[in-house]
Design an enzyme around this catalytic site. Structure first.
Site: not given
Length: 154
Positions: A65-67
């Site tokens: 997951p990345h943001a």
């Protein structure tokens, strides 16, 4: 760029009894807040928003997951080893137990992509994943992740 540039020993945990992706994102944001001074609520929202675009479970029990987060100045990582695999909606439909979350500045551009590529290469190595799954101590997990900095380019 090396894994040690993204991760600190305080950004690694073994999590017990995570039963949903939402709870996982809350745990990741909590760790990011403590280790990297990232606003917890903003991190949760950003992870959920990115995940709504498509699953970040890349297969073989691994999720990335990345943001992008406003107000941080460099790409930062959080690693979680789950004691019980979580149904994550991964591309191969396998449950996830190794999660490396990345938080990047809104204007990170290529640095964000380089960090994603580095972590993807690292966690694509079956030997690295086996070592991560065999250890429960955050210091050992940090050592495993940071000793694999000479992985081959994608």
């Amino acid at each position: 760029m090396e894994v040690a540039d993204l991760l600190t020993p305080g950004a690694i945990r073994v999590c017990n009894a995570v039963k949903s992706k939402k709870r996982l994102f809350q745990d990741l944001a909590e760790i990011a807040a403590a280790a990297h001074d990232i606003d917890e609520a903003i991190a949760v929202d950003a992870l959920q928003e990115r995940e709504s675009l498509g699953p970040t479970g890349v297969g073989h029990g691994v999720a990335l997951p990345h943001a992008r987060i406003d107000g941080i100045d460099s790409v930062r990582g959080v690693f979680v080893r789950l004691d019980r695999p979580l149904d994550y909606g991964s591309v191969d439909r396998a449950p996830v137990d190794l999660v490396f979350a990345l938080f990047a500045p809104v204007d990170a551009g290529v640095e964000h992509l380089k960090a994603l590529a580095l972590i993807s290469r690292t966690l694509r190595d079956p030997a690295v994943c086996a070592k991560l799954r065999a250890n429960e101590e955050p210091d050992a997990l940090f050592g495993i992740l940071t000793e694999t900095t000479d992985t081959k380019a994608a």
